[in-house]
Design a protein around this motif. Structure first.
Motif, PDB file in Angstrom:
ATOM      1  N   ILE A 110       0.855  -1.184   0.000  1.00 15.06           N
ATOM      2  CA  ILE A 110       0.000   0.000   0.000  1.00 15.06           C
ATOM      3  C   ILE A 110       0.894   1.237   0.000  1.00 15.06           C
ATOM      4  O   ILE A 110       1.655   1.465   0.939  1.00 15.06           O
ATOM      5  CB  ILE A 110      -0.929   0.029   1.217  1.00 15.06           C
TER       6      ILE A 110
ATOM      7  N   GLU B 162       1.419   5.586  -0.741  1.00  9.02           N
ATOM      8  CA  GLU B 162       0.686   6.826  -0.521  1.00  9.02           C
ATOM      9  C   GLU B 162      -0.129   7.228  -1.749  1.00  9.02           C
ATOM     10  O   GLU B 162      -1.260   7.694  -1.630  1.00  9.02           O
ATOM     11  CB  GLU B 162       1.664   7.947  -0.143  1.00  9.02           C
TER      12      GLU B 162
ATOM     13  N   TYR C 162      -3.241   4.841  -1.918  1.00 11.60           N
ATOM     14  CA  TYR C 162      -3.784   4.379  -0.644  1.00 11.60           C
ATOM     15  C   TYR C 162      -5.299   4.160  -0.694  1.00 11.60           C
ATOM     16  O   TYR C 162      -5.790   3.060  -0.401  1.00 11.60           O
ATOM     17  CB  TYR C 162      -3.436   5.379   0.454  1.00 11.60           C
TER      18      TYR C 162
ATOM     19  N   ILE D 251       1.841  -2.098   4.871  1.00 14.81           N
ATOM     20  CA  ILE D 251       1.134  -0.824   4.978  1.00 14.81           C
ATOM     21  C   ILE D 251       1.759   0.016   6.075  1.00 14.81           C
ATOM     22  O   ILE D 251       2.270  -0.503   7.071  1.00 14.81           O
ATOM     23  CB  ILE D 251      -0.377  -1.065   5.261  1.00 14.81           C
TER      24      ILE D 251
ATOM     25  N   VAL E 151      -3.061  11.250   2.958  1.00 17.04           N
ATOM     26  CA  VAL E 151      -3.317  10.740   1.616  1.00 17.04           C
ATOM     27  C   VAL E 151      -4.479  11.545   1.040  1.00 17.04           C
ATOM     28  O   VAL E 151      -5.270  12.129   1.783  1.00 17.04           O
ATOM     29  CB  VAL E 151      -3.642   9.236   1.627  1.00 17.04           C
TER      30      VAL E 151
END
Length: 298
Positions: A180, A182, A185, A206, A290
């Motif tokens: 995962i 940025e 996301y 993550i 994000v």
């Protein structure tokens, strides 16, 4: 020059200086890139326009306030306009603007944390849930997916096309390890939730800060990020539950979690969770938020 003219000149001058002050504060935020701690990158184009307007109006007011020429101070509207007549009123009025400018230059920027998250919507696996543990989980809702996703998607702050979103989903379904990032996301969290049965057993990596709800057990945390659509005022908390040896982790500590995707029941709903294999503490990223830019319908 009459006393009233002197007062009018003073008010023009101080108001011009205040406008220039706000312009310089925005300019500082742009230069340091701290502006993205307050607004989404897609809004920055409007900040450049605001800089121009503040600078222009500020200069015009300063010129008018320092000019020896007399200017008529009236307009053609029906209402009557007047400046504060006493020093106390003037001081109170202008401090309302001067204090924010001063604090903006003197104090460091703070990022949102658990104290804010507790009053915001928590989206576990991009599904909407009330932040208060006493409330039942609402039905899973699809959320807007965020920015451009992988290295082939160049602009992370523009909406994904349907084609790009479909490709991202296909790649995630085919791979055995999901990282995962940025830039991806929100859409990746949405894809995991919408295709949970196909995601079970995959390895996931993550990053996020530690958040706990009041009804969590000692082995449960949420690895969370604040997601912003426009500005921090509309920030929501995106995250995924993780289970493991996490009792000693303090809230708001940033961590990287590697583990296996599972499904679990929480407040009556089915959500993804991570069975932790490895967890490590990390420093707060330069960009802790994000951004949710949505999907462009083709």
């Amino acid at each position: 020059m009459k006393k009233s003219d002197e007062m009018n000149t003073f008010h023009h001058l101080i108001r011009g200086i205040i406008l220039i002050g706000f312009m310089l504060l925005l300019f500082k935020l742009l230069l340091t890139n701290n502006i993205t701690l307050l607004i989404a990158p897609k809004m920055i184009r409007f900040i450049y326009f605001t800089l121009f307007v503040l600078f222009t109006l500020g200069v015009l007011l300063i010129i008018r306030g320092t000019s020896v020429q007399k200017h008529p101070y009236h307009c053609d509207c029906d209402g009557q306009h007047s400046y504060p007549t006493s020093f106390g009123k003037s001081l109170f009025l202008y401090l309302l603007f001067i204090i924010p400018i001063t604090t903006g230059f003197l104090f460091a920027n703070n990022i949102l944390d658990s104290s804010v998250a507790i009053n915001r919507t928590i989206k576990l696996g991009a599904s909407s849930q009330d932040t208060k543990p006493s409330k039942a989980v609402k039905d899973t809702n699809k959320t807007n997916v965020t920015a451009k996703s992988n290295d082939t998607l160049t602009n992370q702050h523009e909406p994904l096309s349907e084609t790009e979103y479909t490709k991202l989903k296909k790649d995630m379904l085919q791979t055995k390890r999901i990282n995962i990032k940025e830039k991806t996301y929100v859409p990746m969290m949405t894809i995991i939730q919408d295709n949970l049965q196909s995601m079970i057993g995959k390895t996931i990596s993550i990053k996020g800060f530690v958040y706990r709800e009041k009804n969590f057990m000692q082995n449960q945390i949420i690895v969370a990020r604040f997601g912003i659509s426009c500005c921090v005022a509309d920030a929501s908390v995106y995250g995924i539950m993780a289970k493991g040896n996490v009792a000693a982790l303090p809230k708001d500590k940033w961590v990287q979690v590697i583990g296996t995707i599972e499904q679990t029941q929480y407040d009556g709903g089915t959500i993804p969770s991570i069975k932790i294999k490895q967890i490590s503490k990390i420093s707060t990223p330069k960009q802790p938020y994000v951004f949710d830019a949505g999907i462009q319908i083709e």
